[in-house]
Design a protein around this motif. Sequence first.
Motif, PDB file in Angstrom:
ATOM      1  N   ASP A  72       0.861  -1.178   0.000  1.00  0.00           N
ATOM      2  CA  ASP A  72       0.000   0.000   0.000  1.00  0.00           C
ATOM      3  C   ASP A  72       0.901   1.232   0.000  1.00  0.00           C
ATOM      4  OD1 ASP A  72      -2.096   1.742   0.198  1.00  0.00           O
ATOM      5  OD2 ASP A  72      -2.486   1.355   2.310  1.00  0.00           O
ATOM      6  N   TRP A  73       1.385   1.631  -1.173  1.00  0.00           N
ATOM      7  CA  TRP A  73       2.421   2.658  -1.284  1.00  0.00           C
ATOM      8  C   TRP A  73       1.937   4.034  -0.855  1.00  0.00           C
ATOM      9  CZ3 TRP A  73       6.418  -0.064  -1.152  1.00  0.00           C
ATOM     10  CH2 TRP A  73       6.546  -1.223  -1.903  1.00  0.00           C
ATOM     11  N   ASN A  74       0.651   4.358  -1.071  1.00  0.00           N
ATOM     12  CA  ASN A  74       0.168   5.674  -0.658  1.00  0.00           C
ATOM     13  C   ASN A  74      -0.419   5.641   0.754  1.00  0.00           C
ATOM     14  OD1 ASN A  74      -2.212   4.319  -1.094  1.00  0.00           O
ATOM     15  ND2 ASN A  74      -2.948   5.685  -2.703  1.00  0.00           N
ATOM     16  N   GLU A  75      -0.405   4.468   1.392  1.00  0.00           N
ATOM     17  CA  GLU A  75      -0.828   4.261   2.777  1.00  0.00           C
ATOM     18  C   GLU A  75      -2.210   4.838   3.069  1.00  0.00           C
ATOM     19  OE1 GLU A  75       2.213   5.226   5.576  1.00  0.00           O
ATOM     20  OE2 GLU A  75       3.632   3.849   4.648  1.00  0.00           O
ATOM     21  N   ASP A  76      -3.159   4.547   2.169  1.00  0.00           N
ATOM     22  CA  ASP A  76      -4.542   4.963   2.401  1.00  0.00           C
ATOM     23  C   ASP A  76      -5.375   3.846   3.014  1.00  0.00           C
ATOM     24  OD1 ASP A  76      -4.733   3.270   0.240  1.00  0.00           O
ATOM     25  OD2 ASP A  76      -5.935   4.620  -0.991  1.00  0.00           O
ATOM     26  N   GLY A  77      -4.764   2.690   3.267  1.00  0.00           N
ATOM     27  CA  GLY A  77      -5.460   1.580   3.900  1.00  0.00           C
ATOM     28  C   GLY A  77      -6.104   0.620   2.925  1.00  0.00           C
ATOM     29  N   ALA A  78      -6.086   0.938   1.645  1.00  0.00           N
ATOM     30  CA  ALA A  78      -6.692   0.064   0.630  1.00  0.00           C
ATOM     31  C   ALA A  78      -5.631  -0.321  -0.393  1.00  0.00           C
ATOM     32  CB  ALA A  78      -7.844   0.784  -0.061  1.00  0.00           C
ATOM     33  N   THR A 136      -4.699  -1.605  -3.952  1.00  0.00           N
ATOM     34  CA  THR A 136      -5.295  -1.688  -5.285  1.00  0.00           C
ATOM     35  C   THR A 136      -4.378  -2.479  -6.208  1.00  0.00           C
ATOM     36  OG1 THR A 136      -4.240   0.357  -6.028  1.00  0.00           O
ATOM     37  CG2 THR A 136      -6.407   0.568  -4.985  1.00  0.00           C
ATOM     38  N   GLU A 160      -1.313  -0.539  -7.213  1.00  0.00           N
ATOM     39  CA  GLU A 160      -0.211  -0.510  -6.244  1.00  0.00           C
ATOM     40  C   GLU A 160       0.609  -1.797  -6.295  1.00  0.00           C
ATOM     41  OE1 GLU A 160      -1.783   2.454  -2.767  1.00  0.00           O
ATOM     42  OE2 GLU A 160      -2.609   0.424  -2.806  1.00  0.00           O
TER      43      GLU A 160
END
Length: 98
Positions: free
Chosen positions: A45-51, A53, A56
Motif C-alpha cells: 500500500d504505497w500511498n498508505e490509504d489503507g486500501a 489496489t 499498487e
Amino acid sequence: MAFKGRLSNRRIAVFATMAVLLLALGWMRYTNAAALSGMPFKDMDWNEDGALTRSEVLQGFFTVTAVRTREGNRSCVDYRRRGSPDSIRVECRTETAP
C-alpha cells in the motif's frame, strides 16, 4: 519412428512465452523490483490509504525498487520510486548473532 524436424507452432509459442517470462523476471531482479524483495502483497500500500489496489501491486513490480543496506547487525530495506532518491518506506531489523 521418424523424427519430425520442425517444432509445432504450439511448442514455439510455449518456448517464446517462457523466454519472455524469464527475461522479465531477470530484468526485475536486476532493477531490484520491490515485488521480488520478499515483501508480501498486503504491505504494498504505497500511498498508505489503507486500501490495496491492483495498481499498487503493479507498482511493486515496475515502479518501486528495494535498496538493501547493512550496517553491523542492522539491515534495512529502503523502498523508492525508480529513479528518485526519496524514500517511500524504510524497514529495518536488528539481527542477533548466534
